[in-house]
Design an enzyme around this catalytic site. Structure first.
Site, PDB file in Angstrom:
ATOM      1  N   HIS A 217       0.857  -1.195   0.000  1.00 13.64           N
ATOM      2  CA  HIS A 217       0.000   0.000   0.000  1.00 13.64           C
ATOM      3  C   HIS A 217       0.890   1.242   0.000  1.00 13.64           C
ATOM      4  O   HIS A 217       1.297   1.741   1.049  1.00 13.64           O
ATOM      5  CB  HIS A 217      -0.921   0.000   1.227  1.00 13.64           C
ATOM      6  CG  HIS A 217      -1.973   1.068   1.166  1.00 13.64           C
ATOM      7  ND1 HIS A 217      -3.322   0.811   1.247  1.00 13.64           N
ATOM      8  CD2 HIS A 217      -1.871   2.408   1.003  1.00 13.64           C
ATOM      9  CE1 HIS A 217      -3.996   1.935   1.148  1.00 13.64           C
ATOM     10  NE2 HIS A 217      -3.140   2.926   0.998  1.00 13.64           N
TER      11      HIS A 217
ATOM     12  N   GLY B 117      -9.237   8.217  -2.241  1.00 16.06           N
ATOM     13  CA  GLY B 117      -9.950   9.469  -2.001  1.00 16.06           C
ATOM     14  C   GLY B 117     -10.785   9.377  -0.748  1.00 16.06           C
ATOM     15  O   GLY B 117     -10.752   8.383  -0.030  1.00 16.06           O
TER      16      GLY B 117
ATOM     17  N   HIS C 141      -9.529   1.041  -0.735  1.00 15.31           N
ATOM     18  CA  HIS C 141      -9.383   1.628   0.601  1.00 15.31           C
ATOM     19  C   HIS C 141     -10.754   1.522   1.273  1.00 15.31           C
ATOM     20  O   HIS C 141     -11.778   1.782   0.627  1.00 15.31           O
ATOM     21  CB  HIS C 141      -9.060   3.115   0.518  1.00 15.31           C
ATOM     22  CG  HIS C 141      -7.681   3.474   0.066  1.00 15.31           C
ATOM     23  ND1 HIS C 141      -7.169   3.101  -1.139  1.00 15.31           N
ATOM     24  CD2 HIS C 141      -6.710   4.201   0.685  1.00 15.31           C
ATOM     25  CE1 HIS C 141      -5.932   3.598  -1.250  1.00 15.31           C
ATOM     26  NE2 HIS C 141      -5.629   4.256  -0.156  1.00 15.31           N
TER      27      HIS C 141
ATOM     28  N   GLU D 251     -10.922   3.641   6.727  1.00 14.69           N
ATOM     29  CA  GLU D 251      -9.827   4.490   7.226  1.00 14.69           C
ATOM     30  C   GLU D 251     -10.423   5.646   8.017  1.00 14.69           C
ATOM     31  O   GLU D 251      -9.986   5.920   9.128  1.00 14.69           O
ATOM     32  CB  GLU D 251      -9.003   5.010   6.034  1.00 14.69           C
ATOM     33  CG  GLU D 251      -7.870   5.958   6.416  1.00 14.69           C
ATOM     34  CD  GLU D 251      -7.189   6.595   5.193  1.00 14.69           C
ATOM     35  OE1 GLU D 251      -7.732   6.457   4.076  1.00 14.69           O
ATOM     36  OE2 GLU D 251      -6.119   7.220   5.366  1.00 14.69           O
TER      37      GLU D 251
END
Ligand SMILES: [Zn+2]
Length: 345
Positions: free
Chosen positions: A23, A177, A204, A207
């Site tokens: 990542h 994003g 993603h 997060e």
């Protein structure tokens, strides 16, 4: 068992350890050295080309400043030669840390939208990939990610670039994003088509939002690994699911502090993830922009998880297992890690 050797001993072990990174972002890996080279190619840019001035430019005051700097680096990627230079020099920074394999998250939409012809872009990253392998011993693979904030048009374009112009090094399809206000399920049709074309799904998720986003990534986008997944620890059923199905998390500790997804390193949930049996990998995300590198992230993880050198080698092997290397490639890198750890005194 904690290592009885001095901390410097573990740092030296980490520095020489063969590693894989899963990542890490392409533009987000532009170190001050690389930005200086790019700025020198474009003297009209607002970014200083002098390395001393750049160090100051790169010391972030807050997250808004990080975004400003990130966008000014994006503005320096104007032609295919910039793309090639950035990519090869990122691999050089990786080689210095003994990163042997990396899946680099590339956002081709930001470059093609700015007028770099799509075929030139692909040729530039592939040229850099082959040179990095031959000259630096770093194997690069690509994850093409949708910049979620740019909406469904960017998803359609990223899919077109991934499937119609598919470069040889492309292995996966991602989504980055902001998560807030950008629900994951709307991207399902694009992930369906990318997966049908044989690309792995690595969005993603979780997060900056809760575990429901991670469930969406799993159910709607067919996620095979989760970028960050920080909030997974808030849902024991989700942790069990990730552990049972061996779905790895790409954990980026310092990034989580920089973006305030987690308040302090000592509060980072990496330990809960490991204790729940989840396959945890350690990564650097946008390393120079967060004032870190992969070696530093391994040292942070070793401290939080109280690992000795064999434990750290185990983390490196997690990344190999979670990677999209082929079976012989995985076996080769894992054997290299084992041999290095066995020879360490
Ligand atoms: Zn990321």
């Amino acid at each position: 068992m904690p290592d009885s050797a001095p901390a410097g001993g573990l740092d030296a072990f980490i520095a020489g350890l063969p590693k894989a990174e899963l990542h890490v972002h392409h533009v987000g890996s532009a170190s001050p050295r690389i930005v200086a080279e790019l700025a020198a190619r474009h003297p009209d840019s607002a970014v200083p080309a002098d390395p001393a001035a750049l160090a100051d430019y790169f010391s972030f005051r807050d997250f808004a400043h990080f975004i400003d700097v990130y966008l000014s680096v994006v503005d320096l990627i104007r032609d295919a030669e910039d793309v090639r230079l950035l990519t090869f020099e990122v691999a050089r920074d990786m080689a210095r840390q003994n990163v042997r394999y990396a899946e680099l998250t590339v956002t081709p939409y930001s470059s093609t939208r700015r007028g770099i012809p799509d075929r030139d872009f692909m040729a530039a990253i592939e040229d850099a990939r082959k040179a990095a392998e031959a000259e630096l011993g770093v194997t690069l693979r690509w994850c093409f990610d949708i910049p979620g904030e740019a909406g469904l048009a960017s998803a359609e374009e990223t899919l077109r670039l991934a499937v119609d112009l598919r470069p040889e090094g492309l292995v996966s399809f991602g989504l980055g994003g902001p998560e807030i206000g950008v629900p994951r399920p709307q991207f399902k049709p694009y992930f369906d088509r990318a997966r049908a074309a044989g690309l792995h799904s690595v969005p993603h998720a979780g997060e900056t939002t809760g575990p429901e986003t991670i469930w969406d990534a799993l159910r709607e986008l067919g996620a095979e690994r989760i970028g960050h997944g920080t909030s997974a620890v808030r849902d024991p059923r989700l942790l069990d699911h990730l552990a049972e199905h061996r779905i790895p998390l790409e954990v980026c500790p310092t990034s989580n502090i920089a973006t305030r997804a987690v308040a302090t390193l000592d509060e980072h949930p990496i330990r809960q993830m490991v204790e729940a049996g989840v396959l945890v990998t350690v990564n650097s995300d946008d390393p120079p922009m967060f004032g870190t590198d992969l070696n530093t992230e391994y040292a942070v993880a070793a401290r939080l998880l109280e690992l000795d050198h064999l434990g750290v080698a185990g983390l490196a092997k997690n990344a190999v297992e979670a990677s999209f290397l082929d079976a012989p490639g995985k076996a080769r890198l894992a054997a290299e890690i084992d041999a290095y750890a066995a020879a360490w005194h």
